[in-house]
Design a protein around this motif. Structure first.
Motif, PDB file in Angstrom:
ATOM      1  N   ARG A 199       0.823  -1.213   0.000  1.00 57.32           N
ATOM      2  CA  ARG A 199       0.000   0.000   0.000  1.00 57.32           C
ATOM      3  C   ARG A 199       0.856   1.262   0.000  1.00 57.32           C
ATOM      4  O   ARG A 199       1.977   1.274   0.499  1.00 57.32           O
ATOM      5  CB  ARG A 199      -0.934  -0.003   1.212  1.00 57.32           C
ATOM      6  CG  ARG A 199      -1.903  -1.184   1.257  1.00 57.32           C
ATOM      7  CD  ARG A 199      -2.878  -1.039   2.415  1.00 57.32           C
ATOM      8  NE  ARG A 199      -2.190  -0.996   3.695  1.00 57.32           N
ATOM      9  CZ  ARG A 199      -2.757  -0.602   4.844  1.00 57.32           C
ATOM     10  NH1 ARG A 199      -4.026  -0.203   4.842  1.00 57.32           N
ATOM     11  NH2 ARG A 199      -2.072  -0.612   5.971  1.00 57.32           N
ATOM     12  N   LEU A 200       0.266   2.314  -0.541  1.00 57.22           N
ATOM     13  CA  LEU A 200       0.920   3.611  -0.624  1.00 57.22           C
ATOM     14  C   LEU A 200       0.013   4.660   0.010  1.00 57.22           C
ATOM     15  O   LEU A 200      -1.201   4.649  -0.206  1.00 57.22           O
ATOM     16  CB  LEU A 200       1.199   3.970  -2.083  1.00 57.22           C
ATOM     17  CG  LEU A 200       2.009   5.235  -2.366  1.00 57.22           C
ATOM     18  CD1 LEU A 200       3.444   5.086  -1.872  1.00 57.22           C
ATOM     19  CD2 LEU A 200       2.012   5.535  -3.860  1.00 57.22           C
ATOM     20  N   LEU A 201       0.614   5.588   0.768  1.00 55.48           N
ATOM     21  CA  LEU A 201      -0.144   6.620   1.463  1.00 55.48           C
ATOM     22  C   LEU A 201      -0.292   7.855   0.578  1.00 55.48           C
ATOM     23  O   LEU A 201       0.691   8.403   0.084  1.00 55.48           O
ATOM     24  CB  LEU A 201       0.580   6.994   2.758  1.00 55.48           C
ATOM     25  CG  LEU A 201      -0.087   8.032   3.666  1.00 55.48           C
ATOM     26  CD1 LEU A 201      -1.454   7.555   4.151  1.00 55.48           C
ATOM     27  CD2 LEU A 201       0.821   8.348   4.866  1.00 55.48           C
ATOM     28  N   LEU A 202      -1.532   8.300   0.366  1.00 50.63           N
ATOM     29  CA  LEU A 202      -1.816   9.484  -0.421  1.00 50.63           C
ATOM     30  C   LEU A 202      -2.615  10.487   0.405  1.00 50.63           C
ATOM     31  O   LEU A 202      -3.315  10.111   1.353  1.00 50.63           O
ATOM     32  CB  LEU A 202      -2.621   9.133  -1.678  1.00 50.63           C
ATOM     33  CG  LEU A 202      -1.973   8.222  -2.708  1.00 50.63           C
ATOM     34  CD1 LEU A 202      -2.918   8.041  -3.890  1.00 50.63           C
ATOM     35  CD2 LEU A 202      -0.638   8.770  -3.180  1.00 50.63           C
ATOM     36  N   MET A 212      -8.697  14.777  -6.622  1.00 45.73           N
ATOM     37  CA  MET A 212      -7.253  14.715  -6.826  1.00 45.73           C
ATOM     38  C   MET A 212      -6.527  14.353  -5.525  1.00 45.73           C
ATOM     39  O   MET A 212      -6.734  14.977  -4.481  1.00 45.73           O
ATOM     40  CB  MET A 212      -6.728  16.045  -7.357  1.00 45.73           C
ATOM     41  CG  MET A 212      -5.221  16.049  -7.582  1.00 45.73           C
ATOM     42  SD  MET A 212      -4.643  17.649  -8.231  1.00 45.73           S
ATOM     43  CE  MET A 212      -2.879  17.393  -8.188  1.00 45.73           C
ATOM     44  N   TYR A 213      -5.655  13.357  -5.611  1.00 49.10           N
ATOM     45  CA  TYR A 213      -4.801  12.927  -4.496  1.00 49.10           C
ATOM     46  C   TYR A 213      -3.359  12.863  -4.986  1.00 49.10           C
ATOM     47  O   TYR A 213      -3.107  12.648  -6.174  1.00 49.10           O
ATOM     48  CB  TYR A 213      -5.220  11.545  -3.987  1.00 49.10           C
ATOM     49  CG  TYR A 213      -6.468  11.538  -3.142  1.00 49.10           C
ATOM     50  CD1 TYR A 213      -6.403  11.377  -1.762  1.00 49.10           C
ATOM     51  CD2 TYR A 213      -7.718  11.704  -3.729  1.00 49.10           C
ATOM     52  CE1 TYR A 213      -7.553  11.365  -0.986  1.00 49.10           C
ATOM     53  CE2 TYR A 213      -8.875  11.700  -2.960  1.00 49.10           C
ATOM     54  CZ  TYR A 213      -8.785  11.526  -1.593  1.00 49.10           C
ATOM     55  OH  TYR A 213      -9.924  11.523  -0.823  1.00 49.10           O
ATOM     56  N   SER A 214      -2.422  13.024  -4.053  1.00 50.51           N
ATOM     57  CA  SER A 214      -1.014  12.961  -4.418  1.00 50.51           C
ATOM     58  C   SER A 214      -0.200  12.489  -3.222  1.00 50.51           C
ATOM     59  O   SER A 214      -0.749  12.172  -2.156  1.00 50.51           O
ATOM     60  CB  SER A 214      -0.524  14.329  -4.900  1.00 50.51           C
ATOM     61  OG  SER A 214       0.782  14.241  -5.416  1.00 50.51           O
ATOM     62  N   ALA A 304      -1.944  12.295  -9.347  1.00 50.69           N
ATOM     63  CA  ALA A 304      -1.136  13.515  -9.406  1.00 50.69           C
ATOM     64  C   ALA A 304      -0.957  13.950 -10.851  1.00 50.69           C
ATOM     65  O   ALA A 304      -1.053  13.155 -11.785  1.00 50.69           O
ATOM     66  CB  ALA A 304       0.224  13.255  -8.764  1.00 50.69           C
ATOM     67  N   ARG A 305      -0.700  15.221 -11.035  1.00 48.89           N
ATOM     68  CA  ARG A 305      -0.536  15.809 -12.362  1.00 48.89           C
ATOM     69  C   ARG A 305       0.633  15.154 -13.108  1.00 48.89           C
ATOM     70  O   ARG A 305       1.720  14.966 -12.561  1.00 48.89           O
ATOM     71  CB  ARG A 305      -0.271  17.298 -12.197  1.00 48.89           C
ATOM     72  CG  ARG A 305      -0.162  18.083 -13.487  1.00 48.89           C
ATOM     73  CD  ARG A 305       0.493  19.420 -13.229  1.00 48.89           C
ATOM     74  NE  ARG A 305      -0.206  20.210 -12.239  1.00 48.89           N
ATOM     75  CZ  ARG A 305      -1.180  21.074 -12.524  1.00 48.89           C
ATOM     76  NH1 ARG A 305      -1.572  21.222 -13.759  1.00 48.89           N
ATOM     77  NH2 ARG A 305      -1.737  21.782 -11.568  1.00 48.89           N
ATOM     78  N   ARG A 306       0.420  14.818 -14.380  1.00 50.48           N
ATOM     79  CA  ARG A 306       1.512  14.317 -15.212  1.00 50.48           C
ATOM     80  C   ARG A 306       2.570  15.405 -15.343  1.00 50.48           C
ATOM     81  O   ARG A 306       2.257  16.556 -15.596  1.00 50.48           O
ATOM     82  CB  ARG A 306       0.998  13.909 -16.592  1.00 50.48           C
ATOM     83  CG  ARG A 306       0.138  12.650 -16.573  1.00 50.48           C
ATOM     84  CD  ARG A 306      -0.285  12.245 -17.975  1.00 50.48           C
ATOM     85  NE  ARG A 306      -1.121  11.058 -17.945  1.00 50.48           N
ATOM     86  CZ  ARG A 306      -0.654   9.809 -17.944  1.00 50.48           C
ATOM     87  NH1 ARG A 306       0.650   9.610 -17.998  1.00 50.48           N
ATOM     88  NH2 ARG A 306      -1.470   8.773 -17.892  1.00 50.48           N
ATOM     89  N   GLY A 307       3.820  15.024 -15.198  1.00 47.95           N
ATOM     90  CA  GLY A 307       4.917  15.974 -15.226  1.00 47.95           C
ATOM     91  C   GLY A 307       5.429  16.318 -13.850  1.00 47.95           C
ATOM     92  O   GLY A 307       6.584  16.717 -13.704  1.00 47.95           O
TER      93      GLY A 307
END
Length: 323
Positions: A199-202, A212-214, A304-307
């Motif tokens: 798992r990864l925390l966002l 939107m999550y990052s 998250a936004r590409r780039g």
């Protein structure tokens, strides 16, 4: 991290030619050189050309826009093909019918056209086009944006309060009253893949677009190491305790002047106690769920936004390419 150089704005190996910045005669000679290029910005937005918005709208240093009253100019160095590159800020120009609300939005969709330029040359928010530009042009646009942003916010000497002056081809400000020198700054920010098993925390910050999550991120404080900043930020925002921290890659992020320090952090606890001021939400997602997010197929969460380095790190974690 083996592929760190592929991060947007990461650099294309060009020569910044810092030794020439304090030589006015060299600057004049380079501006007059055949093939010299001028990158134009308006309120932080670079001039982008082409129907696909996939290249910088370069001008010659002698173009009429370079003569706008009070337009500051900086030397960016040499492109990889040897051409000298400069940048100019024409924020004093006032386009008609400005949409102030759109300009202040999370992601400004508007474009501005100067009547003295071809119809396909438009000032465009860099985050809208950063993944479409050639890597070198993206780096140059980011450098120019960061420099002009710094000049705008550091017009007065922090030592005595007098108005300072731009010198060394835009890479320093000097106070004529007390002689203090001021140099461009970058603010270090940790951004981290907080991992616990599969798992990864966002997290989701207030004001972000719906869904939107990052990755979690935060500024490094004075007297703090990168590793300590990662552990503190994660604990403050989510209550999760982090153990081992490893550095992965960095990204200059000129919005306005950050240096993103990408890390992977091993979580020792999983319970989330969210800081309601810093985050609207925080959650754990499995690899399988994140594949859906990256593909744009998740029913609720947008990635998250590409780039951005967050997107870069997540994709490499999913592909097991962090080494």
């Amino acid at each position: 991290m083996r592929e760190a150089g592929k991060v947007t704005f990461a650099g294309a190996g060009r020569d910044r030619a810092g030794h020439l910045r304090s030589d006015p005669s060299a600057m004049a000679r380079l501006q007059a050189a055949a093939g010299a290029r001028l990158l134009v910005l308006w309120r932080g937005k670079p001039l982008i050309a082409g129907a696909g918005r996939d290249r910088i709208g370069w001008l010659a240093p002698g173009h009429a826009l370079a003569g706008l009253a009070g337009a500051p100019q900086v030397f960016l160095g040499f492109c990889t093909d040897g051409a000298p590159c400069f940048a100019i800020d024409i924020s004093s120009w006032q386009p008609p019918d400005l949409d102030a609300a759109a300009l202040a939005a999370f992601s400004d969709p508007t474009e501005q056209h100067h009547p003295g330029l071809p119809s396909d040359h438009r000032f465009t928010e860099l985050r809208q086009v950063m993944t479409r530009l050639p890597p070198e042009e993206a780096e140059l646009a980011a450098t120019a944006r960061a420099l002009f942003g710094w000049h705008l916010s550091h017009r007065f000497c922090s030592a005595c309060g007098a108005a300072s002056e731009m010198v060394e081809a835009g890479w320093r400000r000097t106070c004529p009253a007390c002689g203090t020198h001021h140099f461009p700054r970058s603010d270090p920010v940790v951004i981290m893949l907080v991992v616990r098993g599969n798992r990864l925390l966002l997290g989701r910050a207030p004001g972000w677009p719906e869904g939107m999550y990052s990755l979690l991120a935060g500024f490094v404080e004075p007297g703090e190491t990168i590793e300590a900043a990662v552990r503190r930020e994660v604990a403050e925002e989510t209550g999760v305790r982090v153990g081992r921290v490893d550095y992965l890659a960095s990204q200059p992020w000129p919005f306005p002047a950050s240096l993103m320090l990408g890390c992977v952090a091993q979580a020792e606890t999983g319970t989330i106690t969210r800081d309601e001021t810093e985050l609207d939400d925080a959650l754990w997602l499995t690899r399988e769920e994140l594949v859906e997010v990256i593909a744009g197929a998740h029913p609720r969460i947008k990635g998250a936004r590409r780039g951005a380095i967050a997107h870069f790190l997540i994709r490499h974690w999913l592909a097991d390419r962090l080494a």
